[in-house]
Design a protein around this motif. Structure first.
Motif, PDB file in Angstrom:
ATOM      1  N   LEU A   1     -10.261  -3.323 -10.834  1.00 58.88           N
ATOM      2  CA  LEU A   1      -9.365  -2.991  -9.724  1.00 58.88           C
ATOM      3  C   LEU A   1      -9.725  -3.811  -8.480  1.00 58.88           C
ATOM      4  O   LEU A   1      -8.852  -4.240  -7.729  1.00 58.88           O
ATOM      5  CB  LEU A   1      -9.471  -1.494  -9.426  1.00 58.88           C
ATOM      6  N   GLU A   2     -11.023  -4.057  -8.283  1.00 57.99           N
ATOM      7  CA  GLU A   2     -11.452  -4.846  -7.124  1.00 57.99           C
ATOM      8  C   GLU A   2     -10.982  -6.300  -7.233  1.00 57.99           C
ATOM      9  O   GLU A   2     -10.657  -6.928  -6.239  1.00 57.99           O
ATOM     10  CB  GLU A   2     -12.989  -4.812  -7.005  1.00 57.99           C
ATOM     11  N   ASP A   3     -10.955  -6.823  -8.478  1.00 58.63           N
ATOM     12  CA  ASP A   3     -10.607  -8.231  -8.686  1.00 58.63           C
ATOM     13  C   ASP A   3      -9.110  -8.472  -8.802  1.00 58.63           C
ATOM     14  O   ASP A   3      -8.686  -9.617  -8.917  1.00 58.63           O
ATOM     15  CB  ASP A   3     -11.283  -8.761  -9.966  1.00 58.63           C
TER      16      ASP A   3
ATOM     17  N   VAL B   1     -11.691   2.154  -4.158  1.00 55.15           N
ATOM     18  CA  VAL B   1     -11.505   0.710  -4.002  1.00 55.15           C
ATOM     19  C   VAL B   1     -10.527   0.395  -2.877  1.00 55.15           C
ATOM     20  O   VAL B   1     -10.736  -0.527  -2.095  1.00 55.15           O
ATOM     21  CB  VAL B   1     -11.016   0.087  -5.331  1.00 55.15           C
ATOM     22  N   ARG B   2      -9.449   1.186  -2.756  1.00 54.25           N
ATOM     23  CA  ARG B   2      -8.342   0.781  -1.881  1.00 54.25           C
ATOM     24  C   ARG B   2      -8.362   1.433  -0.506  1.00 54.25           C
ATOM     25  O   ARG B   2      -7.799   0.887   0.429  1.00 54.25           O
ATOM     26  CB  ARG B   2      -7.016   1.127  -2.554  1.00 54.25           C
ATOM     27  N   TYR B   3      -8.912   2.629  -0.376  1.00 53.72           N
ATOM     28  CA  TYR B   3      -8.777   3.349   0.892  1.00 53.72           C
ATOM     29  C   TYR B   3     -10.112   3.435   1.613  1.00 53.72           C
ATOM     30  O   TYR B   3     -11.169   3.395   0.998  1.00 53.72           O
ATOM     31  CB  TYR B   3      -8.233   4.769   0.674  1.00 53.72           C
TER      32      TYR B   3
ATOM     33  N   THR C   1       0.863  -1.182   0.000  1.00 53.84           N
ATOM     34  CA  THR C   1       0.000   0.000   0.000  1.00 53.84           C
ATOM     35  C   THR C   1       0.893   1.224   0.000  1.00 53.84           C
ATOM     36  O   THR C   1       2.114   1.120   0.039  1.00 53.84           O
ATOM     37  CB  THR C   1      -0.959  -0.006   1.198  1.00 53.84           C
ATOM     38  N   GLU C   2       0.263   2.391  -0.073  1.00 52.15           N
ATOM     39  CA  GLU C   2       1.050   3.603  -0.210  1.00 52.15           C
ATOM     40  C   GLU C   2       1.284   4.225   1.163  1.00 52.15           C
ATOM     41  O   GLU C   2       0.510   3.997   2.084  1.00 52.15           O
ATOM     42  CB  GLU C   2       0.313   4.597  -1.099  1.00 52.15           C
TER      43      GLU C   2
ATOM     44  N   LEU D   1      -3.922  11.541  -2.386  1.00 47.89           N
ATOM     45  CA  LEU D   1      -4.788  10.984  -3.432  1.00 47.89           C
ATOM     46  C   LEU D   1      -6.262  11.164  -3.085  1.00 47.89           C
ATOM     47  O   LEU D   1      -7.076  11.523  -3.942  1.00 47.89           O
ATOM     48  CB  LEU D   1      -4.474   9.498  -3.647  1.00 47.89           C
ATOM     49  N   ILE D   2      -6.608  10.926  -1.819  1.00 47.49           N
ATOM     50  CA  ILE D   2      -8.007  11.118  -1.396  1.00 47.49           C
ATOM     51  C   ILE D   2      -8.397  12.579  -1.609  1.00 47.49           C
ATOM     52  O   ILE D   2      -9.479  12.881  -2.118  1.00 47.49           O
ATOM     53  CB  ILE D   2      -8.203  10.691   0.072  1.00 47.49           C
TER      54      ILE D   2
END
Lengths: 282, 277
Positions: free
Chosen positions: B164-166, B90-92, A10-11, A19-20
């Motif tokens: 991206l989820e997969d 998706v990631r955060y 992860t970053e 980014l958010i």
């Protein structure tokens, strides 16, 4: 070990936050602020102006025409969507991919061109223009033209919502019902419909939102006759061009509310379908 | 019975194929194919020089440059920021993520005329956003770009999101174990995996922007040769009862749209093959 891997996949926190922030700023500039502006501008001159703009006879007639056009166009595309999804998802036949492309076609046609083609068919100079005039029928610059343009623009929505879902669900349940002696209508009502009801509902609501909000295609075929062939989006344009901004935004806020309702329903539908998928898996 | 015998690849016990497909074909033909063919047939009544001069006049050429240029720029911006938005969603984890996720679809549901007047008000000289900018946006070609960016916003996010989820986490772990930095992993591992979907989203946003009318005409100012989009030229010709001229330009736009549709179909097939489905 796992924490090392997590930090390696992860970053760093500062980058995550940046980014958010970028994402939210971009969405704010292009989505959130414009949406807020519709309601703010609508109520800027006070509730009195807002209510007056919506209850103005021309506005009421535009709302009525929009409701009538959607009430005809949406059921038409609903019946088509269910029929197309049944054929495409439950059977394997030659030319299926071609048919899918044809169903998507209205997505890639400019609304203005969608209006134009119906003028070419039904307009005074058009293919059926002379015949329609001899029989005293009016399609262009009247309700039938508005309905046709709306049907064209919202054509794929219900079908597109149903096809992937019905393909994923397969045909075993329906086949079992058939073997047990159920008729076609019985299979659809008791097996297929309960499986697709949420996607069907969302397809109808999205189709309806697009039908009520269609501007370009309807603008070409409507003729803009105030109190007669003006739909809500066309009424917004007229008010805006007459510098009656608060009134324009007041009518616009009704359609923006409909859009928000559509998104809320989509959220509910997605949670429901995810829940049924999970139930099916366990 | 005729349709099922001619077309079915595999016999099915399920009823209703003939009725469902027959109705579907009839409906597609009446609502889509016959009216669309009217546009092409109309241009066949024109002589080639007349057609050519109708679709290459100076005002029309300027409108192609604006329509294609602004659509391309908007699609590029949507590809870049759409990737960031999708990545973040998706990631955060952050407060309001679900709410933001739901609102991304707003341009699909909000009528274009409503979007048009809202953006015009915001980006005009005394608008909430326009007053902070050192340059004019509303009533310039830049306004066209803003409206088209709004219209195309959901396409990249929604095409990219499932891919991206997969994406399997193991690949990224393996890259990290082999000594790749996070930036290297992104450029060499993640980006190639999501490239087809990113390109599909870009193409969808571009294709949608080409035909857009409602949100643009309010903010563009519609100056001939400067900020006049092609769909508006078609409307202008129609209002002057120049049906053949309008249809000729419409056919050019239709051919461009169909080319985009084919490209998008190819891109989607590529995306699916990358995902191994």
């Amino acid at each position: 070990m796992s924490s090392m891997l997590t930090s390696a996949t992860t970053e760093p926190a500062w980058l995550r936050r940046t980014l958010i922030a970028i994402a939210l700023l971009f969405l704010a500039l292009f989505l959130f602020v414009p949406l807020a502006a519709v309601f703010f501008e609508a109520l800027k001159k006070g509730l009195g102006v807002y209510v007056a703009a919506i209850t103005d006879p021309d506005a009421l007639s535009a709302i009525k025409l929009t409701l009538i056009a959607a009430a005809i166009a949406v059921p038409m595309n609903l019946v088509f969507g269910v029929a197309a999804a049944w054929a495409i998802a439950k059977f394997e036949f030659r030319g299926r991919d071609l048919l899918l492309t044809l169903i998507d076609l209205p997505f890639s046609v400019s609304p203005v061109i969608a209006g134009l083609i119906f003028v070419l068919v039904f307009g005074l100079q058009g293919w059926l223009g002379g015949w329609l005039r001899n029989h005293d029928l009016k399609v262009i610059f009247a309700l039938p033209g508005i309905v046709l343009a709306t049907v064209f623009i919202t054509f794929p929505f219900v079908a597109r919502e149903l096809i992937p879902l019905m393909q994923a669900q397969g045909t075993e349940q329906e086949e079992a019902a058939r073997v047990l002696g159920a008729g076609g209508w019985q299979i659809f009502r008791r097996i297929t419909l309960p499986n697709i009801k949420w996607a069907l509902l969302y397809g109808v609501i999205l189709c309806n939102a697009r039908a009520m909000g269609e501007f370009g295609a309807v603008s070409v075929v409507s003729g803009h006759i105030r109190g007669q062939t003006n739909t809500m989006p066309l009424h917004i344009e007229i008010l805006y061009n007459e510098y009656q901004f608060a009134a324009a935004f007041a009518v616009a806020s009704l359609l923006a509310g409909l859009a928000l309702l559509t998104l809320a329903l989509k959220y509910v539908v997605e949670r429901r379908t995810a829940a049924t998928h999970q139930k099916a898996r366990t | 019975m005729l349709l099922s015998r001619a077309l079915l690849k595999r016999h099915s016990v399920l009823p209703g194929f003939d009725l469902a497909l027959g109705f579907t074909l009839l409906y597609v033909a009446l609502i889509v194919l016959v009216p669309l063919s009217a546009a092409f047939l109309k241009t066949f009544t024109m002589s080639w020089p007349a057609f050519w001069s109708a679709v290459t006049g100076p005002r029309v050429m300027a409108s192609y440059r604006l329509t294609f240029g602004a659509s391309f720029a908007a699609a590029v911006v949507n590809a870049v920021f759409g990737l960031v938005v999708c990545w973040v969603l998706v990631r955060y984890e952050f407060p309001g993520r679900r709410f933001v996720d739901a609102l991304v679809d707003l341009p699909f549901a909000l009528p274009t005329a409503v979007a048009g007047i809202a953006l015009t008000a915001l980006y005009s000289n005394n608008g909430w956003i326009g007053q902070w900018l050192p340059f004019k946006v509303s009533f310039t070609p830049l306004g066209v770009f803003v409206a088209l960016t709004f219209i195309g916003l959901p396409f990249v996010v929604r095409t990219l999101q499932p891919v991206l989820e997969d994406l399997p986490g193991e690949v990224e772990e393996a890259a990290a174990m082999l000594g790749a930095s996070r930036a290297q992993t992104f450029v060499r591992v993640i980006l190639p995996a999501i490239a087809p979907a990113l390109l599909t989203g870009f193409a969808l946003a571009f294709a949608r922007a080409l035909g857009e009318y409602g949100s643009v005409i309010f903010i563009a100012g519609n100056l001939p040769l400067v900020s006049e989009i092609t769909p508006l030229i078609i409307i202008t010709k129609l209002e002057q009862y120049d049906y053949t001229g309008a249809t000729a330009i419409a056919v050019v736009m239709l051919v461009a749209s169909f080319a985009m549709l084919l490209a998008i179909n190819a891109l989607q097939a590529w995306t699916r093959s990358r995902q191994g489905r």
